[in-house]
Design a protein around this motif. Sequence first.
Motif, PDB file in Angstrom:
ATOM      1  N   ALA A 224       0.798  -1.228   0.000  1.00  0.00           N
ATOM      2  CA  ALA A 224       0.000   0.000   0.000  1.00  0.00           C
ATOM      3  C   ALA A 224       0.834   1.284   0.000  1.00  0.00           C
ATOM      4  N   PRO A 225       1.838   1.428   0.875  1.00  0.00           N
ATOM      5  CA  PRO A 225       2.570   2.700   0.898  1.00  0.00           C
ATOM      6  C   PRO A 225       3.169   3.085  -0.450  1.00  0.00           C
ATOM      7  N   ASP A 226       3.796   2.143  -1.137  1.00  0.00           N
ATOM      8  CA  ASP A 226       4.417   2.445  -2.421  1.00  0.00           C
ATOM      9  C   ASP A 226       3.392   2.526  -3.549  1.00  0.00           C
ATOM     10  N   ALA A 227       2.346   1.697  -3.488  1.00  0.00           N
ATOM     11  CA  ALA A 227       1.358   1.678  -4.563  1.00  0.00           C
ATOM     12  C   ALA A 227       0.496   2.929  -4.575  1.00  0.00           C
ATOM     13  N   LEU A 228       0.208   3.489  -3.396  1.00  0.00           N
ATOM     14  CA  LEU A 228      -0.699   4.629  -3.307  1.00  0.00           C
ATOM     15  C   LEU A 228       0.011   5.974  -3.410  1.00  0.00           C
ATOM     16  N   ALA A 229       1.314   5.996  -3.191  1.00  0.00           N
ATOM     17  CA  ALA A 229       2.040   7.270  -3.171  1.00  0.00           C
ATOM     18  C   ALA A 229       1.849   8.044  -4.472  1.00  0.00           C
ATOM     19  N   GLY A 230       2.047   7.379  -5.604  1.00  0.00           N
ATOM     20  CA  GLY A 230       1.901   8.050  -6.886  1.00  0.00           C
ATOM     21  C   GLY A 230       0.452   8.389  -7.207  1.00  0.00           C
ATOM     22  N   LEU A 231      -0.475   7.502  -6.847  1.00  0.00           N
ATOM     23  CA  LEU A 231      -1.891   7.747  -7.127  1.00  0.00           C
ATOM     24  C   LEU A 231      -2.416   8.946  -6.345  1.00  0.00           C
ATOM     25  N   TYR A 232      -1.996   9.064  -5.099  1.00  0.00           N
ATOM     26  CA  TYR A 232      -2.483  10.160  -4.259  1.00  0.00           C
ATOM     27  C   TYR A 232      -2.047  11.527  -4.804  1.00  0.00           C
ATOM     28  N   LYS A 233      -0.905  11.564  -5.448  1.00  0.00           N
ATOM     29  CA  LYS A 233      -0.426  12.844  -5.980  1.00  0.00           C
ATOM     30  C   LYS A 233      -1.334  13.367  -7.098  1.00  0.00           C
ATOM     31  N   LYS A 234      -2.119  12.480  -7.712  1.00  0.00           N
ATOM     32  CA  LYS A 234      -2.992  12.871  -8.815  1.00  0.00           C
ATOM     33  C   LYS A 234      -4.421  13.155  -8.365  1.00  0.00           C
ATOM     34  N   ILE A 235      -4.693  13.067  -7.069  1.00  0.00           N
ATOM     35  CA  ILE A 235      -6.036  13.318  -6.555  1.00  0.00           C
ATOM     36  C   ILE A 235      -6.222  14.800  -6.289  1.00  0.00           C
ATOM     37  N   ASN A 236      -7.345  15.323  -6.726  1.00  0.00           N
ATOM     38  CA  ASN A 236      -7.706  16.721  -6.495  1.00  0.00           C
ATOM     39  C   ASN A 236      -9.068  16.793  -5.812  1.00  0.00           C
ATOM     40  N   LYS A 237      -9.321  17.907  -5.189  1.00  0.00           N
ATOM     41  CA  LYS A 237     -10.624  18.146  -4.594  1.00  0.00           C
ATOM     42  C   LYS A 237     -11.661  18.270  -5.695  1.00  0.00           C
ATOM     43  N   SER A 238     -12.832  17.660  -5.500  1.00  0.00           N
ATOM     44  CA  SER A 238     -13.869  17.722  -6.509  1.00  0.00           C
ATOM     45  C   SER A 238     -14.348  19.158  -6.703  1.00  0.00           C
ATOM     46  N   SER A 239     -14.582  19.508  -7.952  1.00  0.00           N
ATOM     47  CA  SER A 239     -15.069  20.853  -8.266  1.00  0.00           C
ATOM     48  C   SER A 239     -16.577  20.959  -8.232  1.00  0.00           C
TER      49      SER A 239
END
Length: 363
Positions: A224-239
């Motif tokens: 989880a720590p390595d798999a989610l690190a890159g994905l989380y960087k692409k998450i934005n607050k919903s508009s």
Amino acid sequence: MFILNRLFQYLPKLCVASALVFANAECLAQDPTANAGTASSAASSVAAEKPIYTSNLERDNALLAKAFTAIAKADELQPLETPDEKIISLYKSGETRKPKGALLIMHAPETPQLWPTNLENLRRNLPLYGWATMALPLPSKYQEAAPEREVAPTSSLAAESASSAAASSAPVEVAATASSASSEPPKPLIPRGKLISERVDAAVAQLNKIGQFNLVVMVDNSSAPDALAGLYKKINKSSTTSDTVDGPLQALILVNLQHQEPLTKEQLVAIFSVKDLPIMDVFFDPDNAAQVELRRTHRAEAMRQNLTDYQQFIVPSQPPVAVNDTQNFWLAKIHGFLARKAEGNELTGGDKSMNSANMSTLK
């Protein structure tokens, strides 16, 4: 008397012939050219064979491809290519008229056929409810040593004696030949975190390429720590809504399968850092005291991070789930979570705002 005279006449000739025979035998025994020729032929006959596969990963991928081809499921094989390697994932399309999304299942070890039955059950049967699945194997934290090939024994006692004679008479030449055969430079060791990140990126890109944008991620605690690190960087607050996210994943299922690698507080802080991301935290062995304490640690950290949608799922003690069981409680629970937290109209072209609006109507 005549016979004795004849013997005395031929005796000198017999002695000379015997001396010549012994002299020739001694010369042959001391001839280094003859020994070297015999030794080299024996050494070449027992030379180590070249390995069929260059790595465990290449071997596992080849065996996996053969296994699925043999059972007429070759269409599920989904090759993925990263900057550093080529791997095989397993993709199964949804089996309903209207697709609902895809569940990306990530777990170590690297061979999906060794995965727990619970994960294989989801991979096979969630498509019945309109959810495609992709099984992405990830490298384990503790790598297994590559098995060495056994060298075939020598065919005869004569070959063994010749080989030992070669080793004693010309050790430098034999050693030089062996070193030249294995003089290929070793491949650089790639960090596990980098391999995981590259595989996740390749899997998400492939899912998007085949039209799957509404993604839910299931990952084990070891990866989880390595798999989610890159994905989380692409998450934005919903508009469009205040309680959903725009990004490569719409929900997370954390399965705590690797009991020997419990998540640290720092890792939990990172995993629970996206406030509006729905998270299901799955635990097995409900009667285990260590698991009870671990569940408490996870929940406490989730509350400190002020997660708006966090739930723990404790898998009850029951008979093992069969891979083809379509009516079990585990499958129903996971499908229910997907339907409540991520099900919506299938996205096209990565329109995340559309998905956020659909999710808001389901909350």
